[in-house]
Enzyme design. Structure first.
Site, PDB file in Angstrom:
ATOM      1  N   GLU A   1       0.799  -1.230   0.000  1.00 55.76           N
ATOM      2  CA  GLU A   1       0.000   0.000   0.000  1.00 55.76           C
ATOM      3  C   GLU A   1       0.834   1.285   0.000  1.00 55.76           C
ATOM      4  OE1 GLU A   1      -2.962  -0.167   3.080  1.00 55.76           O
ATOM      5  OE2 GLU A   1      -4.095  -1.692   2.023  1.00 55.76           O
TER       6      GLU A   1
ATOM      7  N   GLU B   1      -5.206  -8.687   0.739  1.00 56.78           N
ATOM      8  CA  GLU B   1      -5.897  -8.393   2.006  1.00 56.78           C
ATOM      9  C   GLU B   1      -7.368  -8.164   1.739  1.00 56.78           C
ATOM     10  OE1 GLU B   1      -4.397  -5.114   4.422  1.00 56.78           O
ATOM     11  OE2 GLU B   1      -2.337  -5.673   3.925  1.00 56.78           O
TER      12      GLU B   1
HETATM   13  O1  LGS Z   1      -3.973  -3.584   9.287  1.00 52.34           O
HETATM   14  C1  LGS Z   1      -4.036  -2.922   8.064  1.00 52.34           C
HETATM   15  C2  LGS Z   1      -5.336  -3.187   7.377  1.00 52.34           C
HETATM   16  C3  LGS Z   1      -6.613  -2.910   8.101  1.00 52.34           C
HETATM   17  O2  LGS Z   1      -7.430  -2.168   7.174  1.00 52.34           O
HETATM   18  C4  LGS Z   1      -2.908  -3.342   7.112  1.00 52.34           C
HETATM   19  O3  LGS Z   1      -1.654  -3.239   7.731  1.00 52.34           O
HETATM   20  C5  LGS Z   1      -2.914  -2.456   5.890  1.00 52.34           C
HETATM   21  O4  LGS Z   1      -2.105  -3.047   4.900  1.00 52.34           O
HETATM   22  C6  LGS Z   1      -4.297  -2.092   5.349  1.00 52.34           C
HETATM   23  O5  LGS Z   1      -4.297  -0.709   5.115  1.00 52.34           O
HETATM   24  N1  LGS Z   1      -5.425  -2.316   6.223  1.00 52.34           N
HETATM   25  C7  LGS Z   1      -6.658  -1.758   6.138  1.00 52.34           C
HETATM   26  N2  LGS Z   1      -7.045  -0.949   5.217  1.00 52.34           N
HETATM   27  C8  LGS Z   1      -8.362  -0.493   5.013  1.00 52.34           C
HETATM   28  C9  LGS Z   1      -8.436   0.872   4.497  1.00 52.34           C
HETATM   29  C10 LGS Z   1      -9.873   1.232   4.259  1.00 52.34           C
HETATM   30  C11 LGS Z   1     -10.047   2.694   4.219  1.00 52.34           C
HETATM   31  C12 LGS Z   1     -11.468   3.076   4.173  1.00 52.34           C
HETATM   32  C13 LGS Z   1     -11.633   4.496   4.565  1.00 52.34           C
HETATM   33  C14 LGS Z   1     -13.041   4.898   4.501  1.00 52.34           C
HETATM   34  C15 LGS Z   1     -13.264   6.239   5.117  1.00 52.34           C
END
Ligand code: LGS
Length: 446
Positions: free
Chosen positions: A166, A352
């Site tokens: 990411e 993921e």
């Molecule tokens: O733990 C992280 C997970 C959890 O959710 C992991 O290390 C990352 O690689 C990853 O970013 N992860 C993650 N991402 C979800 C992002 C969603 C964003 C939605 C925002 C909406 C307002």
């Protein structure tokens, strides 16, 4: 054959990251990372939580691999902590750090679990941050030297490699929003972090090819949110498209596959890109073997001239996870189908996908029906993507274990295995039991 069956040899796995699970960040000669430093700075994480202990995986890795085996995982995605190998980011090697990952890899292979190694999941050696970190052009060389050394030490046993996890999050949540390490708030720094990550990535892919690792494959993992226009108006459609080009796979895959940043980025944000960035584009265009897609949720986008890139998120009343993120499985299909249509990668992996819920232990069990429902709905969309031509080869649930959820500390649980942080006891959640049936049956209908 039932329609609900996944292809033979589908790679079922679960994922983690070094700083989120290992604990013991400074033992055996390891150097400090930017996340160690950031989490130890008051005010940066929920409750002041740090990765000092996390899941104590550094000591409990054997037990955790036994759990993976019990679940029937075919693959495990984990990351290597760069400062365990090079405490100062470059120069002196710390053999004890190499030993840890040797033990881990050997134990995985003994359990018949295929390792997928992420070379960088955000724990940059702190010493390199002192030299500018991802904003310093030299990081492309520091990173490639580190990565190449990993290929030399583990390439005989590890065949699947992910350069960066990411890079958008690293660049913008870490350098613009200030919510992740290194905690900066500078849009110029963010775009130079994007560009230098791309340079580091492609130099590393080149080094990987030169190592000639038998059956070796290399790719990159990108974050994605499904951005849909709030209304059918041209303004909303443009705002959603721009949000997509900026924060999803196009920002990285357009340079990698087509040798240039996406059109919308060039039109609306090129002033933030480093001076003379064009000179690097040819080098960045370097073939990869697979694309890693991370997907969690969706956003409804409305045009808003006051916001960066002209869009803001609006509520659409969908159910949400404990993170407050929309549950939007259809968006998962759109992202998977989109990546195939736009860049036609040879292979795609979901590196993921998962959800946080407020899990409770009742009589040594965790009845997390909502997570089962979430995973099932998303697997349905993954299968639909395969049936519609997406070259999806595997799926990694996030996460194997509850862990240190960055700025949220230990307050959010994503695991299919529960971790009691007081005792370090692990309990396979109902979702973990359900997932192991999915793996066994190669289908989510049984
Ligand atoms: O733990 C992280 C997970 C959890 O959710 C992991 O290390 C990352 O690689 C990853 O970013 N992860 C993650 N991402 C979800 C992002 C969603 C964003 C939605 C925002 C909406 C307002």
């Amino acid at each position: 054959m039932s329609e609900k069956v996944f292809p033979k040899d589908f790679m079922w796995g679960a994922a983690t990251a070094s700083y989120q699970i290992e604990g013991s960040p400074l033992v055996d000669g390891a150097g400090s990372s930017i996340w160690h430093r950031f989490s130890h700075t008051p005010g940066n994480t929920y409750n002041g939580d740090t990765g000092d202990v996390a899941d104590d995986h550094y000591n409990k890795y054997k037990e955790d691999i036994a759990l993976m085996k019990e679940l029937g995982l075919k693959a495990y995605r984990f990351s290597i902590s760069w400062p365990r190998i090079f405490p100062y980011g470059k120069g002196k090697i710390n053999e004890k750090g190499v030993d840890f990952y040797n033990r881990l890899v050997d134990e995985l292979l003994k359990a018949n679990i295929t390792p997928f190694v992420t070379l960088y999941h955000w724990d940059l050696p702190a010493a390199l941050q002192d030299l500018g970190g991802w904003t310093n052009r030299d990081i492309a060389y520091w990173y490639t030297d580190y990565a190449d050394y990993m290929f030399q030490r583990f390439g005989d046993r590890v065949k699947n490699w992910i350069t960066l996890n990411e890079p958008w999050v690293m660049a913008f949540v870490g350098h613009f929003m200030g919510e992740h390490a290194p905690g900066m708030k500078d849009l110029y720094a963010s775009f130079s972090a994007v560009h230098n990550q791309l340079r580091a990535h492609s130099k590393t892919v080149k080094a990987f090819r030169e190592e000639n690792i038998k059956e070796g494959k290399i790719g990159i993992t990108l974050s994605n949110t499904s951005h849909d226009p709030a209304a059918d108006s041209q303004e909303d459609i443009d705002a959603a498209r721009l949000a997509h080009e900026w924060s999803n796979y196009p920002l990285f895959l357009n340079p990698i596959y087509k040798g240039d940043y996406p059109k919308g980025i060039k039109e609306h944000a090129s002033e933030f890109l480093p001076h003379n960035y064009e000179n690097d584009l040819e080098e960045i265009k370097e073939k990869i073997d697979f694309v890693g897609i991370n997907y969690y949720s969706g956003d409804l986008v409305k045009a808003d001239t006051k916001s960066f890139l002209g869009g803001k998120n609006v509520e659409r009343g969908l159910p949400k996870t404990e993170m407050g993120w929309e549950i939007y499985p259809e968006g998962f299909y759109k992202i998977l189908k989109g990546v195939q249509e736009e860049y036609n990668p040879k292979e795609v992996y979901v590196t993921e996908n998962g959800a946080a819920f407020d899990d409770k232990v009742v009589n040594q069990e965790v009845h997390d029906e909502k997570r089962i429902e979430y995973l099932k709905q998303h697997l349905e969309q993954a299968l639909k993507a395969i049936q519609n031509g997406v070259t999806l080869k595997g799926y990694f649930a996030w996460s194997l274990l509850d862990n240190f959820e960055w700025a949220w500390g230990y307050s959010k649980r994503f695991g299919i295995v529960y971790v009691d942080y007081k005792t370090q006891k692990r309990i396979i959640k109902d979702s973990g039991k359900w997932y192991s049936q999915v793996i066994k049956n190669n289908s989510f209908e049984f």
